[in-house]
Design an enzyme around this catalytic site. Structure first.
Site, PDB file in Angstrom:
ATOM      1  N   GLY A 196     -14.509  -6.254   2.452  1.00  0.00           N
ATOM      2  CA  GLY A 196     -15.559  -5.819   1.528  1.00  0.00           C
ATOM      3  C   GLY A 196     -16.985  -6.167   1.910  1.00  0.00           C
ATOM      4  O   GLY A 196     -17.812  -6.415   1.028  1.00  0.00           O
TER       5      GLY A 196
ATOM      6  N   TYR B 220       0.826  -1.207   0.000  1.00  0.00           N
ATOM      7  CA  TYR B 220       0.000   0.000   0.000  1.00  0.00           C
ATOM      8  C   TYR B 220       0.862   1.259   0.000  1.00  0.00           C
ATOM      9  O   TYR B 220       1.685   1.463   0.904  1.00  0.00           O
ATOM     10  CB  TYR B 220      -0.935   0.028   1.213  1.00  0.00           C
ATOM     11  CG  TYR B 220      -1.887  -1.157   1.315  1.00  0.00           C
ATOM     12  CD1 TYR B 220      -2.215  -1.930   0.217  1.00  0.00           C
ATOM     13  CD2 TYR B 220      -2.450  -1.498   2.544  1.00  0.00           C
ATOM     14  CE1 TYR B 220      -3.073  -3.010   0.322  1.00  0.00           C
ATOM     15  CE2 TYR B 220      -3.321  -2.577   2.660  1.00  0.00           C
ATOM     16  CZ  TYR B 220      -3.621  -3.326   1.545  1.00  0.00           C
ATOM     17  OH  TYR B 220      -4.469  -4.393   1.659  1.00  0.00           O
TER      18      TYR B 220
ATOM     19  N   LYS C 163     -18.212  -2.186  -1.621  1.00  0.00           N
ATOM     20  CA  LYS C 163     -17.836  -0.866  -2.157  1.00  0.00           C
ATOM     21  C   LYS C 163     -18.864   0.219  -1.827  1.00  0.00           C
ATOM     22  O   LYS C 163     -19.028   1.178  -2.564  1.00  0.00           O
ATOM     23  CB  LYS C 163     -17.624  -0.943  -3.671  1.00  0.00           C
ATOM     24  CG  LYS C 163     -16.470  -1.843  -4.076  1.00  0.00           C
ATOM     25  CD  LYS C 163     -16.245  -1.837  -5.580  1.00  0.00           C
ATOM     26  CE  LYS C 163     -15.043  -2.697  -5.951  1.00  0.00           C
ATOM     27  NZ  LYS C 163     -14.808  -2.733  -7.412  1.00  0.00           N
TER      28      LYS C 163
ATOM     29  N   GLU D 285     -26.957   2.806   3.428  1.00  0.00           N
ATOM     30  CA  GLU D 285     -28.236   3.470   3.183  1.00  0.00           C
ATOM     31  C   GLU D 285     -28.154   4.475   2.035  1.00  0.00           C
ATOM     32  O   GLU D 285     -29.123   4.680   1.306  1.00  0.00           O
ATOM     33  CB  GLU D 285     -28.710   4.183   4.460  1.00  0.00           C
ATOM     34  CG  GLU D 285     -29.025   3.240   5.611  1.00  0.00           C
ATOM     35  CD  GLU D 285     -30.107   2.231   5.287  1.00  0.00           C
ATOM     36  OE1 GLU D 285     -30.976   2.523   4.456  1.00  0.00           O
ATOM     37  OE2 GLU D 285     -30.066   1.127   5.859  1.00  0.00           O
TER      38      GLU D 285
ATOM     39  N   LEU E 211     -23.963  -1.418  -0.123  1.00  0.00           N
ATOM     40  CA  LEU E 211     -24.854  -1.909   0.927  1.00  0.00           C
ATOM     41  C   LEU E 211     -24.939  -0.962   2.122  1.00  0.00           C
ATOM     42  O   LEU E 211     -25.109  -1.381   3.261  1.00  0.00           O
ATOM     43  CB  LEU E 211     -24.383  -3.291   1.386  1.00  0.00           C
ATOM     44  CG  LEU E 211     -24.443  -4.378   0.305  1.00  0.00           C
ATOM     45  CD1 LEU E 211     -23.798  -5.665   0.778  1.00  0.00           C
ATOM     46  CD2 LEU E 211     -25.881  -4.628  -0.126  1.00  0.00           C
TER      47      LEU E 211
END
Length: 308
Positions: free
Chosen positions: A198, A51, A202, A207, A205
């Site tokens: 996950g 990373y 992404k 609101e 899921l």
């Protein structure tokens, strides 16, 4: 926050972890995000030498100074950067792992890693040599435990059968149920934990994730996602939000020790923790979710009876 045992090890991780890949490269912001995660009861931090070309590990190291004994620290190895070249090459060799772990320790500012994970893997790798290298690092006290981060069932099977891994990190959510048929039963049988990355798919899921569905997800079309989001809301009936349902779905399976939802702001960290704790899916609701979603399996070449 509830802590779960990682495999049959002496590591106990918060059931909601923090994936540090999303903290960015600005020092003050990154440290603030990690400190907020710790304040919220998260003790499981996951990073990788890949990373931001090692910058991520450096920032994690700065953030955990004076707090090391409060944290289960995980990082990964196997993707090697070659100076002067773009990208990276896959290198699970003993020589590279032994040199890479020293660099990770330096960047993290620690003398041991709680969970060292192979960051991928193929059947063409020198698997026995790779395993022996992790075992050697464990005997030396450089790492406490090791695992693998992979979505390849055949590779996972090799490490389950031939190594002392305590965990497998893999993508798992109610939109990506691929681990359910093969991986989760295998891990449960051998007392190995799944770390589910996950779980919010992404952000779809959540609101306010409607706009994130526009490109679809795996084999779900945007239209199917819109219908599914509405159906999931309907079965909630004030028993939890879509966000809560998404976070708790992977944790329903006893082989899942932790989930790592994405978060790049303090608000997202707080919301993930608040939505994820003190809420459990009933068996009835879990089964309803399974009826609404697809039990997609890995493609043929990645099945356990395949050749790759």
């Amino acid at each position: 926050m509830k802590k779960n045992r990682l495999g049959q090890s002496d590591l106990y991780v918060s059931e909601i972890g923090f994936g540090c890949m999303s903290i960015g490269t600005e020092e003050k912001t990154a440290i603030h995000l990690i400190h907020e995660a710790l304040e919220q009861g998260i003790n499981f931090l996951d990073t990788a030498d890949l990373y931001d070309q090692g910058r991520n590990e450096e920032l994690v190291g700065k953030a955990i100074r004076g707090k090391r004994d409060q944290i289960i620290l995980a990082t990964k190895v196997g993707n090697r950067r070659i100076e002067g070249q773009e990208g990276w090459v896959w290198d699970p060799s003993p020589t590279y792992i032994k040199s890479a772990v020293k660099e990770s320790l330096r960047r993290l500012g620690t003398d041991y890693i709680d969970l060292y994970q192979l960051h991928g893997g193929t059947l063409e790798d020198p698997i026995d040599e790779t395993i022996e290298t992790f075992e050697e690092l464990k005997r030396e006290g450089i790492i406490r435990q090791y695992g693998i981060s992979s979505i390849r069932p055949n590779v996972i099977l090799e490490y389950v059968n031939r190594s002392g891994i305590v965990s497998v990190m893999s993508q798992y959510s109610l939109l990506d149920r691929r681990p359910e048929e093969q991986i989760l039963p295998l891990l449960a049988k051998h007392g190995i934990s799944l770390i589910a990355r996950g779980p919010l798919a992404k952000g779809i899921l959540t609101e306010d994730g409607e706009h994130k569905s526009e490109k679809g997800y795996l084999d779900y079309t945007p239209k199917q996602l819109a219908v599914l989001r509405e159906d999931l809301r309907k079965i909630s009936n004030n028993r939890g939000s879509l966000h809560q349902t998404a976070l708790r779905y992977p944790l329903y399976h006893p082989a899942v020790a932790a989930i790592i939802p994405g978060a790049s702001s303090v608000q997202q960290i707080v919301r993930n923790v608040q939505e994820g704790k003190d809420f459990n899916l009933s068996t009835n609701r879990y089964e309803q979710i399974q009826q609404l979603t697809k039990s997609t399996d890995y493609d043929e070449e990645h099945r356990l009876d395949g050749s790759n």
